[in-house]
Design a protein around this motif. Structure first.
Motif, PDB file in Angstrom:
ATOM      1  N   ALA A   1      -5.817  -3.465  -9.434  1.00  7.91           N
ATOM      2  CA  ALA A   1      -5.405  -3.606 -10.836  1.00  7.91           C
ATOM      3  C   ALA A   1      -4.028  -4.249 -10.941  1.00  7.91           C
ATOM      4  N   TYR A   2      -3.078  -3.784 -10.135  1.00  5.98           N
ATOM      5  CA  TYR A   2      -1.733  -4.355 -10.159  1.00  5.98           C
ATOM      6  C   TYR A   2      -1.730  -5.780  -9.625  1.00  5.98           C
TER       7      TYR A   2
ATOM      8  N   SER B   1      -5.714  -5.957 -16.082  1.00  3.17           N
ATOM      9  CA  SER B   1      -5.858  -5.117 -14.880  1.00  3.17           C
ATOM     10  C   SER B   1      -7.311  -4.858 -14.521  1.00  3.17           C
ATOM     11  N   ASP B   2      -8.242  -4.973 -15.509  1.00  5.13           N
ATOM     12  CA  ASP B   2      -9.657  -4.722 -15.244  1.00  5.13           C
ATOM     13  C   ASP B   2     -10.471  -6.011 -15.207  1.00  5.13           C
TER      14      ASP B   2
ATOM     15  N   ASP C   1      -3.967   3.753  -3.677  1.00  8.11           N
ATOM     16  CA  ASP C   1      -5.340   3.791  -4.182  1.00  8.11           C
ATOM     17  C   ASP C   1      -5.870   2.362  -4.328  1.00  8.11           C
TER      18      ASP C   1
ATOM     19  N   SER D   1      -8.252   0.952  -6.070  1.00  9.48           N
ATOM     20  CA  SER D   1      -8.490   0.508  -7.451  1.00  9.48           C
ATOM     21  C   SER D   1      -7.184   0.155  -8.138  1.00  9.48           C
ATOM     22  N   GLN D   2      -6.175   0.982  -7.940  1.00 10.50           N
ATOM     23  CA  GLN D   2      -4.866   0.719  -8.533  1.00 10.50           C
ATOM     24  C   GLN D   2      -4.219  -0.510  -7.896  1.00 10.50           C
ATOM     25  N   PHE D   3      -4.377  -0.634  -6.593  1.00 10.56           N
ATOM     26  CA  PHE D   3      -3.853  -1.788  -5.859  1.00 10.56           C
ATOM     27  C   PHE D   3      -4.409  -3.074  -6.457  1.00 10.56           C
TER      28      PHE D   3
ATOM     29  N   ASN E   1      -2.759  -7.942 -12.470  1.00 10.89           N
ATOM     30  CA  ASN E   1      -1.632  -8.049 -13.401  1.00 10.89           C
ATOM     31  C   ASN E   1      -0.606  -9.057 -12.892  1.00 10.89           C
TER      32      ASN E   1
ATOM     33  N   TRP F   1       0.828  -1.213   0.000  1.00 12.70           N
ATOM     34  CA  TRP F   1       0.000   0.000   0.000  1.00 12.70           C
ATOM     35  C   TRP F   1       0.860   1.261   0.000  1.00 12.70           C
TER      36      TRP F   1
ATOM     37  N   GLN G   1       3.329   1.874  -1.889  1.00 16.99           N
ATOM     38  CA  GLN G   1       3.560   2.232  -3.295  1.00 16.99           C
ATOM     39  C   GLN G   1       2.262   2.391  -4.081  1.00 16.99           C
ATOM     40  N   LEU G   2       1.201   1.699  -3.626  1.00 19.90           N
ATOM     41  CA  LEU G   2      -0.077   1.724  -4.350  1.00 19.90           C
ATOM     42  C   LEU G   2      -1.195   2.062  -3.362  1.00 19.90           C
TER      43      LEU G   2
END
Length: 201
Positions: free
Chosen positions: A170-171, A180-181, A164, A166-168, A174, A159, A161-162
């Motif tokens: 998505a990564y 990612s979606d 957010d 949603s971004q967390f 990946n 957390w 580094q990420l």
């Protein structure tokens, strides 16, 4: 005052948070001793460990050099004695992380070791991505993402580094090898917390 020990490590989700700093120092010593022994091609220096470390536990061992990741390997399930889990994950982080070359002897003095003990994972009840994102607790949750044969996890430290959610997520997808979606009805998510200790500079 002595800390009460749970009957089992694997079956007690609060186990990591019952430990003291001295417990963490022992875990760090076990991890470093194993890495040093492999590099020096000798037997590990014995570390006096309390009996509760023979109980099953799940851990991650992370290596950094000047703040940069140098290796990270761990266990999501408590299937072997915690002491053994720390030893094996320390060796794997140092020499078998596919993202890095094996650790070299000249790096030994520059690496810092961090040991994270995982609580028992609990399901995240989410029927869609929006519900999954809303259920995450930034800075607190480690998260496991599963879909069929795809699986990945991020420790709570990610957390930083990420931040957010949603971004967390998505990564995390990946990392599992998915878009990612991506989302599907069969997706399963779990969250856990950790207690971590890191060597001083």
């Amino acid at each position: 005052m002595n800390t009460p020990r749970p009957a089992t490590v694997a079956g007690n989700s609060s186990f990591p948070h019952l430990l003291h700093d001295e417990d963490g120092r022992i875990l760090l010593q076990i991890a470093r001793s194993e890495i040093v022994a492999r590099l020096e091609q000798q037997s590990p220096v014995p570390v006096l460990a309390p009996l509760w470390m023979e109980l099953p536990g799940a851990s991650f061992v992370t290596l950094t050099t000047e703040g940069e990741l140098r290796g990270c390997i761990g266990s999501l399930e408590a299937i072997r004695p915690l002491k053994t889990d720390i030893r094996e994950n320390a060796l794997a982080a140092a020499f078998m992380d596919p993202r890095f070359l094996p650790l070299r002897r000249e790096e030994l003095e520059r690496i810092r070791i961090e040991v994270s003990l995982l609580s028992l994972p609990e399901p995240v009840m989410a029927r869609c991505e929006a519900e999954a994102v809303a259920a995450l607790r930034p800075g607190i949750d480690g998260v496991i993402f599963e879909y069929m044969r795809y699986r990945s996890t991020f420790l709570p430290q990610v957390w930083e580094q990420l931040p957010d959610p949603s971004q967390f997520l998505a990564y995390l997808r990946n990392k599992a090898g998915l878009p990612s979606d991506f989302w599907a009805e069969e997706v399963r998510m779990f969250r856990y917390t950790v207690r971590k200790w890191k060597e001083e500079t």
